[in-house]
Write a protein that holds these residues in place. Structure first.
Motif, PDB file in Angstrom:
ATOM      1  N   ILE A 102     -17.526 -10.436  18.048  1.00  0.00           N
ATOM      2  CA  ILE A 102     -17.887  -9.481  19.096  1.00  0.00           C
ATOM      3  C   ILE A 102     -17.723 -10.077  20.488  1.00  0.00           C
ATOM      4  CG2 ILE A 102     -19.481  -8.209  17.609  1.00  0.00           C
ATOM      5  CD1 ILE A 102     -21.785  -9.656  19.087  1.00  0.00           C
ATOM      6  N   SER A 103     -17.409 -11.365  20.568  1.00  0.00           N
ATOM      7  CA  SER A 103     -17.276 -12.060  21.848  1.00  0.00           C
ATOM      8  C   SER A 103     -15.837 -11.985  22.354  1.00  0.00           C
ATOM      9  CB  SER A 103     -17.697 -13.525  21.696  1.00  0.00           C
ATOM     10  OG  SER A 103     -17.184 -14.313  22.747  1.00  0.00           O
ATOM     11  N   PRO A 104     -15.580 -11.271  23.459  1.00  0.00           N
ATOM     12  CA  PRO A 104     -14.202 -11.155  23.953  1.00  0.00           C
ATOM     13  C   PRO A 104     -13.563 -12.498  24.282  1.00  0.00           C
ATOM     14  CG  PRO A 104     -15.618  -9.514  25.005  1.00  0.00           C
ATOM     15  CD  PRO A 104     -16.521 -10.438  24.253  1.00  0.00           C
ATOM     16  N   LYS A 105     -14.293 -13.384  24.947  1.00  0.00           N
ATOM     17  CA  LYS A 105     -13.701 -14.665  25.327  1.00  0.00           C
ATOM     18  C   LYS A 105     -13.454 -15.553  24.110  1.00  0.00           C
ATOM     19  CE  LYS A 105     -14.818 -15.070  30.219  1.00  0.00           C
ATOM     20  NZ  LYS A 105     -13.385 -15.049  30.584  1.00  0.00           N
ATOM     21  N   SER A 106     -14.332 -15.481  23.117  1.00  0.00           N
ATOM     22  CA  SER A 106     -14.094 -16.246  21.891  1.00  0.00           C
ATOM     23  C   SER A 106     -12.818 -15.782  21.206  1.00  0.00           C
ATOM     24  CB  SER A 106     -15.282 -16.105  20.936  1.00  0.00           C
ATOM     25  OG  SER A 106     -16.449 -16.676  21.478  1.00  0.00           O
TER      26      SER A 106
ATOM     27  N   LYS B   1      -6.068 -12.576   1.136  1.00  0.00           N
ATOM     28  CA  LYS B   1      -6.202 -12.069   2.499  1.00  0.00           C
ATOM     29  C   LYS B   1      -7.661 -12.226   2.931  1.00  0.00           C
ATOM     30  CE  LYS B   1      -5.343  -7.767   5.066  1.00  0.00           C
ATOM     31  NZ  LYS B   1      -4.995  -6.326   4.875  1.00  0.00           N
ATOM     32  N   VAL B   2      -7.876 -12.913   4.059  1.00  0.00           N
ATOM     33  CA  VAL B   2      -9.229 -13.347   4.446  1.00  0.00           C
ATOM     34  C   VAL B   2      -9.685 -12.673   5.738  1.00  0.00           C
ATOM     35  CG1 VAL B   2     -10.677 -15.340   5.038  1.00  0.00           C
ATOM     36  CG2 VAL B   2      -8.818 -15.603   3.373  1.00  0.00           C
ATOM     37  N   LEU B   3     -10.957 -12.238   5.748  1.00  0.00           N
ATOM     38  CA  LEU B   3     -11.617 -11.772   6.964  1.00  0.00           C
ATOM     39  C   LEU B   3     -12.724 -12.766   7.301  1.00  0.00           C
ATOM     40  CD1 LEU B   3     -12.116  -9.594   9.166  1.00  0.00           C
ATOM     41  CD2 LEU B   3     -13.707  -8.497   7.550  1.00  0.00           C
ATOM     42  N   ASP B   4     -12.618 -13.392   8.471  1.00  0.00           N
ATOM     43  CA  ASP B   4     -13.600 -14.371   8.938  1.00  0.00           C
ATOM     44  C   ASP B   4     -14.500 -13.692   9.970  1.00  0.00           C
ATOM     45  OD1 ASP B   4     -15.023 -16.597   9.783  1.00  0.00           O
ATOM     46  OD2 ASP B   4     -13.320 -17.569  10.769  1.00  0.00           O
ATOM     47  N   ILE B   5     -15.698 -13.287   9.544  1.00  0.00           N
ATOM     48  CA  ILE B   5     -16.622 -12.546  10.409  1.00  0.00           C
ATOM     49  C   ILE B   5     -17.470 -13.530  11.203  1.00  0.00           C
ATOM     50  CG2 ILE B   5     -18.588 -10.956  10.446  1.00  0.00           C
ATOM     51  CD1 ILE B   5     -17.437  -9.594   7.982  1.00  0.00           C
ATOM     52  N   GLY B   6     -17.544 -13.306  12.507  1.00  0.00           N
ATOM     53  CA  GLY B   6     -18.251 -14.243  13.380  1.00  0.00           C
ATOM     54  C   GLY B   6     -17.438 -15.507  13.567  1.00  0.00           C
ATOM     55  N   ALA B   7     -16.159 -15.324  13.867  1.00  0.00           N
ATOM     56  CA  ALA B   7     -15.217 -16.445  13.864  1.00  0.00           C
ATOM     57  C   ALA B   7     -15.480 -17.466  14.968  1.00  0.00           C
ATOM     58  CB  ALA B   7     -13.785 -15.913  13.992  1.00  0.00           C
ATOM     59  N   GLY B   8     -16.119 -17.063  16.061  1.00  0.00           N
ATOM     60  CA  GLY B   8     -16.387 -18.007  17.146  1.00  0.00           C
ATOM     61  C   GLY B   8     -15.112 -18.559  17.744  1.00  0.00           C
TER      62      GLY B   8
END
Length: 234
Positions: free
Chosen positions: A87-91, A59-66
């Motif tokens: 943290i980017s809503p549109k991303s 199970k993977v968490l991709d932080i700062g996924a862009g």
């Protein structure tokens, strides 16, 4: 936050007159960042990214996924359960539109309720730590998000090479702080984001920090001044 990075990603995905991003730091001039680069596929990724994606499991968490390129590969090609976090809503919206099953808009310090086998922090993953004074806070949070037998895969670059040297090989480093703490600014379509602090870490500094926060560390790949590290719980 104006979410300029997210707006560029959104415009590119929708083919709505996208322009390249411009970035600059406190030690470098204005530089172009093609938005298309954020949508690259596995074959276009660098050796560090490819190695991290090969090592990912469970199970993977991709932080700062862009734009979600790492998450998409792990979900679609490796058949792993992935959460894309940014943290980017549109991303995050674009991640969902590209088919990522779980994408969350939240700061990692506020994200909770789950633990993971692999946590990814790529494209200078140490940048999210902001500055040395905050690194313990972030590492302790990561410790709570990681399963006991899990792994954190994180990359960074020792930017010492960017500073001038004297004739004897000594490096001119500004006084008053760690040389890897930079002010980072994003520009898009004539607008500028508020400066953020972005942290580049040499391996030994990262090693000392993680070992003081309940992790062991292994450098699994070195590529010139950049490296990929694997963190596991002690």
């Amino acid at each position: 936050m104006k979410d300029l990075m997210g707006r560029a990603i959104w415009d590119y995905y929708h083919n709505d007159n996208p322009e390249d991003l411009q970035t600059e730091t406190s030690i470098s001039e204005l530089d172009e960042l093609p938005v298309a680069y954020l949508f690259r596929d596995f074959e276009e990724m660098n050796d560090i990214e490819q190695k991290a994606l090969h090592l990912s499991e469970g199970k993977v968490l991709d932080i700062g996924a862009g734009a979600g390129s790492h998450s998409l590969y792990l979900q679609n090609e490796r058949n792993l359960e992935v959460t894309a976090l940014d943290i980017s809503p549109k991303s995050v919206e674009v991640c969902k539109l590209r088919g990522i099953k779980k994408a969350v808009c939240e700061n990692m310090l506020d994200f909770s309720g789950e633990t993971f086998d692999t946590i990814l922090l790529l494209m200078n993953g140490t940048g999210v730590f902001e500055k040395l004074a905050k690194i313990d806070t972030y590492l302790q949070k990561l410790h709570t998000l990681l399963n006991d037998n899990g792994q954190i895969l994180i990359d960074s670059t020792d930017i010492l090479y960017m500073f001038d040297r004297d004739k004897d090989g000594g490096v001119y480093i500004p006084a008053g702080g760690y040389y890897g703490e930079l002010e980072y600014v994003v520009h898009y379509k004539g607008e500028s984001e508020e400066p953020i602090t972005w942290l580049y870490l040499d391996f030994n500094t990262l090693k000392n920090a993680v070992e003081n926060n309940g992790f062991t560390i292994e450098r699994v790949l070195k590529d010139e001044d950049s490296y990929l590290a694997k963190l596991t719980k002690k």
